[in-house]
Design a protein around this motif. Structure first.
Motif, PDB file in Angstrom:
ATOM      1  N   LEU A   8       0.821  -1.216   0.000  1.00 21.65           N
ATOM      2  CA  LEU A   8       0.000   0.000   0.000  1.00 21.65           C
ATOM      3  C   LEU A   8       0.852   1.263   0.000  1.00 21.65           C
ATOM      4  O   LEU A   8       0.506   2.251  -0.641  1.00 21.65           O
ATOM      5  CB  LEU A   8      -0.942   0.017   1.193  1.00 21.65           C
ATOM      6  CG  LEU A   8      -2.186  -0.843   1.076  1.00 21.65           C
ATOM      7  CD1 LEU A   8      -3.026  -0.734   2.333  1.00 21.65           C
ATOM      8  CD2 LEU A   8      -3.003  -0.449  -0.127  1.00 21.65           C
ATOM      9  N   HIS A  23      -6.694   4.808  -4.130  1.00 24.99           N
ATOM     10  CA  HIS A  23      -7.905   4.270  -3.517  1.00 24.99           C
ATOM     11  C   HIS A  23      -7.500   3.240  -2.473  1.00 24.99           C
ATOM     12  O   HIS A  23      -6.995   2.173  -2.819  1.00 24.99           O
ATOM     13  CB  HIS A  23      -8.822   3.636  -4.564  1.00 24.99           C
ATOM     14  CG  HIS A  23      -9.246   4.600  -5.625  1.00 24.99           C
ATOM     15  ND1 HIS A  23     -10.186   5.583  -5.401  1.00 24.99           N
ATOM     16  CD2 HIS A  23      -8.847   4.754  -6.902  1.00 24.99           C
ATOM     17  CE1 HIS A  23     -10.351   6.291  -6.495  1.00 24.99           C
ATOM     18  NE2 HIS A  23      -9.550   5.811  -7.426  1.00 24.99           N
ATOM     19  N   TYR A  24      -7.717   3.607  -1.221  1.00 22.98           N
ATOM     20  CA  TYR A  24      -7.429   2.677  -0.128  1.00 22.98           C
ATOM     21  C   TYR A  24      -8.425   1.533  -0.201  1.00 22.98           C
ATOM     22  O   TYR A  24      -9.619   1.763  -0.372  1.00 22.98           O
ATOM     23  CB  TYR A  24      -7.551   3.410   1.217  1.00 22.98           C
ATOM     24  CG  TYR A  24      -6.903   2.697   2.363  1.00 22.98           C
ATOM     25  CD1 TYR A  24      -5.541   2.842   2.609  1.00 22.98           C
ATOM     26  CD2 TYR A  24      -7.631   1.868   3.202  1.00 22.98           C
ATOM     27  CE1 TYR A  24      -4.930   2.181   3.660  1.00 22.98           C
ATOM     28  CE2 TYR A  24      -7.032   1.197   4.250  1.00 22.98           C
ATOM     29  CZ  TYR A  24      -5.677   1.360   4.470  1.00 22.98           C
ATOM     30  OH  TYR A  24      -5.073   0.696   5.506  1.00 22.98           O
ATOM     31  N   PRO A  25      -7.957   0.293  -0.104  1.00 27.44           N
ATOM     32  CA  PRO A  25      -8.908  -0.825  -0.215  1.00 27.44           C
ATOM     33  C   PRO A  25      -9.914  -0.836   0.930  1.00 27.44           C
ATOM     34  O   PRO A  25      -9.584  -0.484   2.061  1.00 27.44           O
ATOM     35  CB  PRO A  25      -8.005  -2.061  -0.151  1.00 27.44           C
ATOM     36  CG  PRO A  25      -6.742  -1.601   0.471  1.00 27.44           C
ATOM     37  CD  PRO A  25      -6.600  -0.145   0.158  1.00 27.44           C
ATOM     38  N   GLU A  26     -11.130  -1.229   0.606  1.00 28.96           N
ATOM     39  CA  GLU A  26     -12.167  -1.332   1.624  1.00 28.96           C
ATOM     40  C   GLU A  26     -11.899  -2.579   2.461  1.00 28.96           C
ATOM     41  O   GLU A  26     -11.700  -3.670   1.919  1.00 28.96           O
ATOM     42  CB  GLU A  26     -13.541  -1.419   0.973  1.00 28.96           C
ATOM     43  CG  GLU A  26     -14.667  -1.445   1.967  1.00 28.96           C
ATOM     44  CD  GLU A  26     -16.032  -1.520   1.295  1.00 28.96           C
ATOM     45  OE1 GLU A  26     -16.998  -1.847   2.005  1.00 28.96           O
ATOM     46  OE2 GLU A  26     -16.124  -1.260   0.093  1.00 28.96           O
ATOM     47  N   ILE A  27     -11.880  -2.410   3.759  1.00 29.36           N
ATOM     48  CA  ILE A  27     -11.642  -3.531   4.664  1.00 29.36           C
ATOM     49  C   ILE A  27     -12.943  -3.838   5.375  1.00 29.36           C
ATOM     50  O   ILE A  27     -13.529  -2.969   6.022  1.00 29.36           O
ATOM     51  CB  ILE A  27     -10.522  -3.207   5.675  1.00 29.36           C
ATOM     52  CG1 ILE A  27      -9.225  -2.941   4.921  1.00 29.36           C
ATOM     53  CG2 ILE A  27     -10.356  -4.338   6.678  1.00 29.36           C
ATOM     54  CD1 ILE A  27      -8.104  -2.410   5.782  1.00 29.36           C
ATOM     55  N   GLU A  93       1.523  -6.286   3.167  1.00 28.50           N
ATOM     56  CA  GLU A  93       0.460  -5.609   2.419  1.00 28.50           C
ATOM     57  C   GLU A  93       0.150  -4.214   2.962  1.00 28.50           C
ATOM     58  O   GLU A  93       0.086  -3.242   2.216  1.00 28.50           O
ATOM     59  CB  GLU A  93      -0.802  -6.455   2.448  1.00 28.50           C
ATOM     60  CG  GLU A  93      -1.948  -5.842   1.650  1.00 28.50           C
ATOM     61  CD  GLU A  93      -3.216  -6.654   1.731  1.00 28.50           C
ATOM     62  OE1 GLU A  93      -3.900  -6.738   0.709  1.00 28.50           O
ATOM     63  OE2 GLU A  93      -3.535  -7.191   2.817  1.00 28.50           O
TER      64      GLU A  93
END
Length: 190
Positions: A8, A23-27, A93
């Motif tokens: 990231l 775009h930060y991944p949706e967790i 990650e």
């Protein structure tokens, strides 16, 4: 640069370099369990200067097994030993080091983040007995140190094949203290 020590982080840097949106991944966390971590474990931070934040997640009915082949391969390509199903992968990650403890080995299910005691020792996951000093931060229970904060876990709380209850930690430790502790102990770890 520590901000680029993760997938990231590199993606964020590439987005900034090329002036494109990041775009930060949706967790998503599926809260299926009854209760919260504090129902199962108590956390006390005795030195908030060296550890301003320590969070825990408790999992029970866990089945320990080898990581999937694809995950082991990715970890090896990143130069990390594939020891645990989750913690090292999350570190590569997301850039957040984690550690997992067998909750059964933690006396009274009480985690204490404190400075080591004079003359205290711990056998780390690599099987080596380490002599600690009060400048070093440890993760402990009411009786013993179970990890050297930010450096390596203790053999006395490691995850074995028969463990079915795990405590995951993610913490913010003082980077200088981690580096100096590792240097004093002659340890360079992931």
């Amino acid at each position: 640069r520590p901000d680029c020590f993760s997938i990231l982080g590199i993606a964020r840097e590439a987005a900034a370099t090329y002036d494109i949106p990041f775009h930060y991944p949706e967790i998503k966390v599926a809260e299926k369990a009854e209760g919260k971590a504090e129902d199962f474990v108590k956390v006390t931070i005795e030195n908030p200067t060296l550890c301003p934040r320590y969070v825990a997640r408790f999992l029970k009915n866990v089945k320990i097994g080898p990581s999937p082949r694809w995950m082991r391969k990715r970890l090896r390509m990143a130069g990390v030993r594939p020891i645990n199903n989750i913690t090292n992968y999350v570190m590569i990650e997301m850039g957040q080091p984690m550690h997992a403890f067998s909750i059964e080995t933690i006396k009274d299910s009480h985690i204490i983040v404190r400075n080591a005691k004079e003359g205290e020792t711990i056998t780390t996951l690599d099987g080596q007995e380490r002599s600690l000093d009060p400048s070093m931060l440890v993760i402990a229970d009411p009786e013993k140190a179970v990890a050297i904060a930010g450096v390596m876990g203790g053999e006395n709380s490691m995850i074995t094949d028969d463990v079915d209850a795990i405590l995951f930690e993610a913490a913010c430790f003082d980077g200088t203290n981690i580096r100096l502790s590792g240097k004093k102990l002659g340890m360079r770890t992931d």
